[in-house]
Scaffold this motif. Structure first.
Motif, short mmCIF file in Angstrom:
data_model
loop_
_atom_site.label_atom_id
_atom_site.label_comp_id
_atom_site.label_asym_id
_atom_site.label_seq_id
_atom_site.Cartn_x
_atom_site.Cartn_y
_atom_site.Cartn_z
N LEU A 1 0.84 -1.19 0.00
CA LEU A 1 0.00 0.00 0.00
C LEU A 1 0.87 1.25 0.00
CD1 LEU A 1 -2.80 -0.84 2.62
CD2 LEU A 1 -2.88 -1.10 0.14
N GLN A 2 0.54 2.19 -0.87
CA GLN A 2 1.21 3.47 -0.84
C GLN A 2 0.70 4.25 0.36
OE1 GLN A 2 3.68 4.30 -3.14
NE2 GLN A 2 3.41 2.16 -3.70
N MET A 3 1.61 4.75 1.20
CA MET A 3 1.20 5.38 2.46
C MET A 3 1.41 6.89 2.46
SD MET A 3 -0.25 3.12 4.26
CE MET A 3 -0.37 3.98 5.84
N TYR B 1 -3.30 -3.40 9.69
CA TYR B 1 -3.69 -2.06 9.24
C TYR B 1 -4.73 -2.13 8.14
CZ TYR B 1 -3.54 2.40 6.88
OH TYR B 1 -3.90 3.58 6.28
N GLU B 2 -4.58 -3.04 7.18
CA GLU B 2 -5.52 -3.12 6.06
C GLU B 2 -6.95 -3.27 6.53
OE1 GLU B 2 -1.64 -3.86 4.11
OE2 GLU B 2 -2.55 -4.31 6.05
N ASP C 1 2.30 -5.31 16.09
CA ASP C 1 3.56 -5.15 15.37
C ASP C 1 3.77 -3.70 14.98
OD1 ASP C 1 2.26 -4.63 12.84
OD2 ASP C 1 1.97 -6.76 12.59
N GLU C 2 5.02 -3.37 14.69
CA GLU C 2 5.38 -1.98 14.40
C GLU C 2 4.74 -1.48 13.12
OE1 GLU C 2 6.97 0.16 16.34
OE2 GLU C 2 6.87 -1.45 17.83
N ARG C 3 4.44 -2.39 12.20
CA ARG C 3 3.80 -1.97 10.94
C ARG C 3 2.44 -1.35 11.21
NH1 ARG C 3 0.25 -4.14 7.23
NH2 ARG C 3 0.58 -3.49 5.06
N LEU C 4 1.64 -1.99 12.07
CA LEU C 4 0.33 -1.45 12.41
C LEU C 4 0.48 -0.10 13.11
CD1 LEU C 4 -2.77 -1.63 12.76
CD2 LEU C 4 -2.34 -2.83 14.92
N LYS C 5 1.36 -0.03 14.09
CA LYS C 5 1.53 1.20 14.86
C LYS C 5 1.97 2.35 13.96
CE LYS C 5 2.86 -1.31 19.07
NZ LYS C 5 3.93 -1.54 20.07
N LYS C 6 2.96 2.10 13.12
CA LYS C 6 3.47 3.15 12.24
C LYS C 6 2.42 3.58 11.24
CE LYS C 6 7.20 4.19 8.97
NZ LYS C 6 8.42 3.65 8.30
N SER C 7 1.73 2.61 10.64
CA SER C 7 0.73 2.93 9.61
C SER C 7 -0.43 3.72 10.19
CB SER C 7 0.21 1.64 8.97
OG SER C 7 1.25 0.94 8.32
N CYS D 1 -2.54 12.32 8.38
CA CYS D 1 -3.10 12.74 7.09
C CYS D 1 -4.49 13.37 7.22
CB CYS D 1 -3.19 11.55 6.13
SG CYS D 1 -1.59 10.94 5.55
N LEU D 2 -5.21 13.06 8.30
CA LEU D 2 -6.59 13.54 8.43
C LEU D 2 -6.81 14.06 9.85
CD1 LEU D 2 -8.11 10.53 6.54
CD2 LEU D 2 -8.38 12.89 5.81
N ASP D 3 -7.30 15.29 9.95
CA ASP D 3 -7.42 15.96 11.25
C ASP D 3 -8.41 15.31 12.19
OD1 ASP D 3 -5.55 17.82 10.42
OD2 ASP D 3 -7.05 19.27 9.73
N ASN D 4 -9.40 14.61 11.67
CA ASN D 4 -10.43 14.03 12.54
C ASN D 4 -10.12 12.60 12.95
OD1 ASN D 4 -10.80 13.24 9.86
ND2 ASN D 4 -13.01 13.02 10.07
#
Length: 474
Positions: free
Chosen positions: A127-129, A162-163, A188-194, A201-204
């Motif tokens: 996924l492009q993040m 995350y997905e 895992d760190e992938r979920l936390k970071k993502s 990216c989104l204020d809400n």
């Protein structure tokens, strides 16, 4: 072929013709050399053409016979349908949401036999993040957002993939709603970071910095939900919906906004007797003994010294903001959370909110109602229970799979979900059938969800709704 320079060859031929005109006719030996040169060129062209054709045939044959590969490094991914974000077109070829929702058993069987759509953390499409890509996946295929009369706060505790969380969010995202996430420290760190990238990216969208040690017994669930609620307390929302990792919202943002307006200050949850092995029955359960109130001098004695009846429901509840605000303003929530979060007991996350709401404490958003009887919650969470049976294959479940006494929701349940008045469905596992998520999203986008409740329906099922209407209108 691209490597054959026809123009340069023609220019060479023209040059030799011009030279012959200047020097007379070519000698016989020169003609022989020229003929040999022409034959050599044609031979090279033939070899190149034959080799290119052979390679093309091999490529086509390979493309037609190989299984699709997971591509994590591709910088450009063609997406024409929502599922293309997470699966190849080959994998999703049997996904026919319209037929599933209509209950077409043949279409369901074909999809199930083909292997279903499953997400595994070691087999994911890249996924492009960047923020543009995230927003495009969330709502790029949706029509313009409609104006909402009321905003909802979604308070979710999560621990994996995350997905799945991104797909859940894409179903209910609206710029007027608010979303707060609490993450298990064991994730895992992938979920936390993502998730933190998503939040940036989104204020809400808010992700708490603090992480929690969640477990199957329900520990830290209440603490995380209330930390999230406190974080967004100053935001403009009317009701909060508490959620866990595998909860699927099955009503549109517009339906939830309308429900909030109808409920007004009413909170919705189930009502049942707490199991005595899930709390300390020997403790002092009077508000004064619990040191429940911040200022006891403002509390009538009949409330302060009356023993609370411990109640239970499900962890998922719909709470009015006036009630949440009143709890934070008047109660020592940290102390009461610790009282219920007993590390030695099981199922500790299904009692605290219900006990505070169903025992009259004079809080805003609360009315005196007799909750001594059990009342099934017909609005909050759709669940297919199969008690006292082991996890795994189960003939009683439509999906034929059981987890923690609950049938895991596969596409077999879509028709039932589409007719349900419930707000939430549990439970969805991305490793079992992600098609359920994709098709529920399509169902919601097509406005094929279950009926929204009206005042008469709510009045018949929830005494607190009837009582709150009288209180507000008096």
């Amino acid at each position: 072929m691209k490597n054959v320079k026809y123009i340069e060859l023609k220019n060479q031929w023209d040059y030799e013709e011009d030279d012959s005109e200047a020097n007379g006719q070519l000698s016989f030996s020169a003609k022989i050399v020229l003929i040999q040169l022409i034959l050599l060129v044609f031979f090279i062209l033939f070899v190149l053409f034959f080799q290119g054709t052979l390679n093309l045939r091999k490529s086509v044959k390979s493309e037609n016979t190989r299984l699709p590969e997971w591509n994590k490094s591709s910088s450009i991914k063609r997406v024409s349908r929502f599922q293309d974000n997470y699966f190849t077109k080959y994998e999703s070829r049997y996904l026919n949401c319209t037929e599933f929702i209509n209950g077409n058993q043949g279409a369901i069987d074909s999809y199930v036999i083909s292997g279903k759509l499953r997400l595994h953390k070691d087999k994911l499409l890249g996924l492009q993040m960047d923020c543009d890509s995230i927003k495009n996946r969330l709502f790029g295929d949706l029509p313009p957002f409609k104006h909402l009369k009321r905003s909802i706060a979604f308070v979710r505790n999560i621990y994996q993939l995350y997905e799945l969380q991104e797909a859940f969010l894409s179903m209910i995202y609206h710029p007027s709603h608010f979303y707060c996430y609490a993450i298990d420290l064991k994730s895992d760190e992938r979920l936390k970071k993502s998730m933190r990238v998503l939040s940036n990216c989104l204020d809400n969208i808010i992700v708490l910095d603090k992480e929690y040690d969640f477990d199957r017994s329900g520990h830290k669930q209440d603490e995380a939900h209330f930390d999230c609620s406190k974080r967004i307390l100053e935001k403009n929302w009317s009701h909060a919906i508490t959620l866990q990792n595998f909860d699927l919202i099955i009503k549109t943002p517009e339906q939830l906004s309308d429900l909030s307006e109808l409920l007004n200050e009413t909170s919705i949850m189930g009502s049942d007797h707490a199991l005595t092995d899930r709390y300390d029955t020997n403790a002092d359960w009077t508000p004064v003994g619990m040191m429940l109130f911040k200022n006891e001098s403002e509390v009538p004695d009949e409330i302060l010294h009356k023993k609370l009846v411990v109640r239970k429901s499900l962890n998922e509840v719909v709470l009015s903001k006036v009630f949440v605000l009143s709890m934070f303003e008047k109660l020592n929530l940290n102390m009461v959370i610790k009282r219920f979060d007993n590390e030695s007991l099981f199922g500790v996350d299904e009692m605290m909110v219900m006990t505070l709401y169903e025992n009259y404490l004079g809080l805003d958003g609360q009315v005196e109602v007799d909750f001594t009887d059990s009342r099934e919650d017909e609005l909050t969470r759709f669940t297919d229970w199969q008690f006292n049976q082991p996890d795994g294959p189960n003939a009683e479940c439509k999906s034929h799979w059981l987890r923690h006494s609950i049938c895991v929701l596969g596409v077999e349940y879509l028709q039932e979900i589409s007719k349900s008045p419930m707000v939430i469905a549990n439970k969805v596992l991305e490793t079992f059938d992600f098609g359920t998520v994709i098709c529920t999203r399509e169902m919601m986008n097509d406005n094929k969800t279950g009926r929204s409740p009206d005042a008469d329906w709510l009045s018949k099922r929830f005494p607190q709704f009837r009582g709150m209407r009288v209180k507000v209108n008096s």
